[in-house]
Enzyme design. Structure first.
Site, PDB file in Angstrom:
ATOM      1  N   ASP A 137       0.840  -1.192   0.000  1.00 32.53           N
ATOM      2  CA  ASP A 137       0.000   0.000   0.000  1.00 32.53           C
ATOM      3  C   ASP A 137       0.876   1.243   0.000  1.00 32.53           C
ATOM      4  O   ASP A 137       1.788   1.366   0.822  1.00 32.53           O
ATOM      5  CB  ASP A 137      -0.936  -0.011   1.221  1.00 32.53           C
ATOM      6  N   HIS A 144      -3.827  13.933   1.043  1.00 37.17           N
ATOM      7  CA  HIS A 144      -4.049  13.029   2.180  1.00 37.17           C
ATOM      8  C   HIS A 144      -2.856  13.094   3.143  1.00 37.17           C
ATOM      9  O   HIS A 144      -3.033  13.239   4.358  1.00 37.17           O
ATOM     10  CB  HIS A 144      -4.241  11.603   1.675  1.00 37.17           C
ATOM     11  N   ARG A 153       1.459  16.924  13.187  1.00 38.03           N
ATOM     12  CA  ARG A 153       2.528  17.941  13.255  1.00 38.03           C
ATOM     13  C   ARG A 153       2.029  19.211  12.588  1.00 38.03           C
ATOM     14  O   ARG A 153       2.364  19.489  11.421  1.00 38.03           O
ATOM     15  CB  ARG A 153       3.778  17.458  12.501  1.00 38.03           C
ATOM     16  N   GLU A 209     -10.564   3.703   3.828  1.00 41.80           N
ATOM     17  CA  GLU A 209      -9.722   4.554   2.990  1.00 41.80           C
ATOM     18  C   GLU A 209     -10.064   4.262   1.532  1.00 41.80           C
ATOM     19  O   GLU A 209      -9.981   3.115   1.077  1.00 41.80           O
ATOM     20  CB  GLU A 209      -8.226   4.313   3.254  1.00 41.80           C
ATOM     21  N   GLU A 211      -9.280   3.964  -2.080  1.00 44.12           N
ATOM     22  CA  GLU A 211      -8.052   3.798  -2.859  1.00 44.12           C
ATOM     23  C   GLU A 211      -8.364   3.091  -4.173  1.00 44.12           C
ATOM     24  O   GLU A 211      -9.453   2.546  -4.365  1.00 44.12           O
ATOM     25  CB  GLU A 211      -7.025   2.949  -2.087  1.00 44.12           C
ATOM     26  N   ASP A 243      -9.039   0.279   2.060  1.00 39.72           N
ATOM     27  CA  ASP A 243      -8.041  -0.083   3.073  1.00 39.72           C
ATOM     28  C   ASP A 243      -8.611   0.268   4.449  1.00 39.72           C
ATOM     29  O   ASP A 243      -8.308   1.315   5.015  1.00 39.72           O
ATOM     30  CB  ASP A 243      -6.747   0.691   2.793  1.00 39.72           C
ATOM     31  N   ARG A 247      -8.066   3.545  13.487  1.00 37.76           N
ATOM     32  CA  ARG A 247      -7.193   4.688  13.783  1.00 37.76           C
ATOM     33  C   ARG A 247      -6.624   4.662  15.197  1.00 37.76           C
ATOM     34  O   ARG A 247      -5.505   5.136  15.430  1.00 37.76           O
ATOM     35  CB  ARG A 247      -7.950   6.002  13.564  1.00 37.76           C
ATOM     36  N   GLN A 250      -3.885   2.160  15.208  1.00 37.89           N
ATOM     37  CA  GLN A 250      -2.791   2.709  14.390  1.00 37.89           C
ATOM     38  C   GLN A 250      -1.970   3.745  15.172  1.00 37.89           C
ATOM     39  O   GLN A 250      -0.735   3.723  15.146  1.00 37.89           O
ATOM     40  CB  GLN A 250      -3.400   3.356  13.134  1.00 37.89           C
ATOM     41  N   TYR A 254       1.969   2.564  15.503  1.00 34.27           N
ATOM     42  CA  TYR A 254       2.652   2.812  14.226  1.00 34.27           C
ATOM     43  C   TYR A 254       4.126   3.197  14.338  1.00 34.27           C
ATOM     44  O   TYR A 254       4.873   3.068  13.360  1.00 34.27           O
ATOM     45  CB  TYR A 254       1.886   3.842  13.392  1.00 34.27           C
ATOM     46  N   LYS A 263      -4.333  -2.274  10.100  1.00 36.81           N
ATOM     47  CA  LYS A 263      -4.767  -2.363   8.715  1.00 36.81           C
ATOM     48  C   LYS A 263      -4.770  -3.787   8.162  1.00 36.81           C
ATOM     49  O   LYS A 263      -5.147  -3.984   7.017  1.00 36.81           O
ATOM     50  CB  LYS A 263      -3.859  -1.491   7.831  1.00 36.81           C
ATOM     51  N   THR A 267      -9.039  -5.923   3.840  1.00 38.26           N
ATOM     52  CA  THR A 267      -8.950  -4.968   2.732  1.00 38.26           C
ATOM     53  C   THR A 267      -9.949  -5.461   1.704  1.00 38.26           C
ATOM     54  O   THR A 267      -9.923  -6.633   1.325  1.00 38.26           O
ATOM     55  CB  THR A 267      -7.530  -4.965   2.112  1.00 38.26           C
ATOM     56  N   THR A 370      -4.799   6.441   0.127  1.00 38.40           N
ATOM     57  CA  THR A 370      -6.052   7.194   0.146  1.00 38.40           C
ATOM     58  C   THR A 370      -6.048   8.291  -0.906  1.00 38.40           C
ATOM     59  O   THR A 370      -5.140   9.119  -0.937  1.00 38.40           O
ATOM     60  CB  THR A 370      -6.256   7.820   1.531  1.00 38.40           C
ATOM     61  N   GLU A 384      -9.914  12.283   7.845  1.00 44.42           N
ATOM     62  CA  GLU A 384      -9.801  13.621   7.253  1.00 44.42           C
ATOM     63  C   GLU A 384     -11.144  14.351   7.216  1.00 44.42           C
ATOM     64  O   GLU A 384     -11.225  15.535   7.543  1.00 44.42           O
ATOM     65  CB  GLU A 384      -9.284  13.523   5.815  1.00 44.42           C
TER      66      GLU A 384
HETATM   67 CA    CA Z   1      -3.969   3.087   2.898  1.00 49.35          CA
END
Ligand code: CA
Length: 435
Positions: A137, A144, A153, A209, A211, A243, A247, A250, A254, A263, A267, A370, A384
């Site tokens: 992926d 995105h 950030r 997501e 995709e 996908d 969250r 994640q 991550y 994830k 899928t 995404t 988002e």
């Molecule tokens: Ca993805």
């Protein structure tokens, strides 16, 4: 080595003796996507035409594919891998033979109506089109990447490598499921309270997501990368890809190695693979680099790819809750975007993947990442769209969504339109969340 020439299979005036194809928004005779289906306990390869499926083995056995003997053996398989492995010229000749056979004026077509080569899609179950050995992926939408980066950030949303290298990670192939398969909410380790230990339980921030999946055709031997100009020979076609992403899992897991259990639980992909040949009329200019964004390095640069290496595929996501379905309310469209808004082209993604010598194989699946656009309603996931849950969306039933609830169905669609050409589509990618 180019897939990208236009020929008589793209003629917008072509009509099929399969009447439903001439009205169908996704599967007219100009599309001819490949898939695998199951009927009466048997799994076979087929091509979508309107509301029907062309049974490829029956078509071959009726003598209607005599022009392409080099493809005959691959049609006996239960999945598309052998067909995907054929040289580009053979694949293109098969498309031409199918197009000629299905045309209104085709003498073979008239004969074919009596040979039982069609199965109604309503009578068949679609399965995964290929045996997917490897799934990767990417993260090819700069919109995105910037939105997600802003949440983490605010002052420095985009990491310095983003505009230089197509970012990706190796995903999990065994949990890829076809459209319509239900998806069970995963449990995992999360830590909302930094002062307390993490907990294990059902995800509370489940997301989708939007995709597009790129199926590899051809392939390259280990240690033998290829230039962007040859990437087309290694691309078979595209599908829709969801996908699914937890969250909260994640966020905690991550760092430092990237996505893992957040994830790998499911899928979903759409069952019909729309070939690069069918997409030829819809190639378009890639997203222009903005001031401060560098041109790609030489190994990712090709003049033809820079000119029209992006794909003009319109994409949308709709959501339907269990309450909406019980009230007879139609699914609500919650976003729309375009595949041409990616920062990297499909050819650059495929070329980069193999650039260190990694061998890509027929049937491998590469997700684009995404697909978000610049506009607020072009954001391709709930993270988002609701800005991490701080800006919830309201459904026609009055229900509010920050992330997915049990019973929610996510429906993705994709299609291509351009003046002078017949519209074609990717079909649908659906999945309902189970508790
Ligand atoms: Ca993805």
């Amino acid at each position: 080595l180019s897939h990208y020439h236009l020929d008589d299979t793209h003629d917008p005036a072509l009509q099929s003796w399969v009447d439903s194809a001439n009205r169908h928004p996704d599967f007219p005779i100009q599309n001819l996507p490949f898939g695998a289906f199951r009927v009466e306990g048997e799994q076979k390869l087929g091509v979508a035409i309107g509301d029907a499926i062309v049974d490829l083995v029956a078509t071959r056995d009726a003598g209607l594919l005599d022009a392409v003997p080099e493809c005959h053996a691959a049609l006996d398989a239960a999945v598309l891998n052998e067909l995907m492995a054929l040289p580009l010229t053979a694949r293109s000749r098969l498309r031409s033979a199918l197009s000629r056979m299905l045309r209104t004026e085709s003498p073979e077509g008239i004969e074919a109506r009596h040979d039982g080569i069609l199965v109604q899609q309503a009578d068949a179950d679609m399965v995964l089109p290929a045996r997917i050995s490897d799934y990767t992926d990417f993260y090819a939408s700069i919109f995105h990447a910037t939105n997600v980066g802003k949440m983490l950030r605010p002052d420095n949303p985009l990491l310095p490598n983003y505009t230089w290298i197509p970012i990706g990670y190796h995903g999990r192939a065994s949990s890829i499921v076809p459209s319509g398969a239900p998806v069970r909410r995963p449990s995992g380790q999360t830590r909302d309270d930094a002062a307390a230990p993490p907990i294990f339980g059902p995800s509370r921030r489940l997301d989708y997501e939007l995709e597009v999946g790129l199926f590899i055709g051809g392939g390259n031997p280990l240690g033998a990368p290829f230039p962007v100009a040859e990437a087309g020979a290694h691309l078979f076609g595209v599908c829709l890809l969801n996908d699914w992403s937890a969250r909260d899992i994640q966020t905690w897991e991550y760092q430092p190695l990237g996505p893992f259990l957040a994830k790998n639980f499911a899928t979903t992909i759409s069952p019909w693979v729309v070939t690069m040949e069918a997409l030829a009329p819809f190639r378009t200019a890639p997203l222009a680099r903005r001031p401060g964004e560098p041109p790609p390095l030489a190994y990712l640069t090709d003049a033809d790819d820079q000119e029209h290496g992006a794909l003009g595929v319109s994409l949308e996501v709709s959501l339907s809750s269990a309450a909406m379905r019980s009230q007879g309310v139609v699914p609500q469209r919650i976003s729309q975007s375009s595949l041409s808004d990616l920062f990297w082209t499909p050819a650059q993604i495929v070329t980069h993947h193999a650039s260190g010598g990694c061998n890509l194989q027929p049937g491998d699946l590469l997700g684009t990442g995404t697909v978000s656009g610049e506009a607020k309603d072009a954001r391709g996931c709930l993270l988002e769209l609701t800005w991490r849950g701080t800006e919830p969306i309201t459904l026609p039933s009055g229900e509010v969504r920050r992330f997915l609830e049990d019973g929610d169905e996510v429906i993705m669609r994709g299609w291509c339109e351009r003046d002078g050409f017949r519209r074609i589509g990717l079909g649908e990618c659906r999945g309902v969340i189970l508790p």
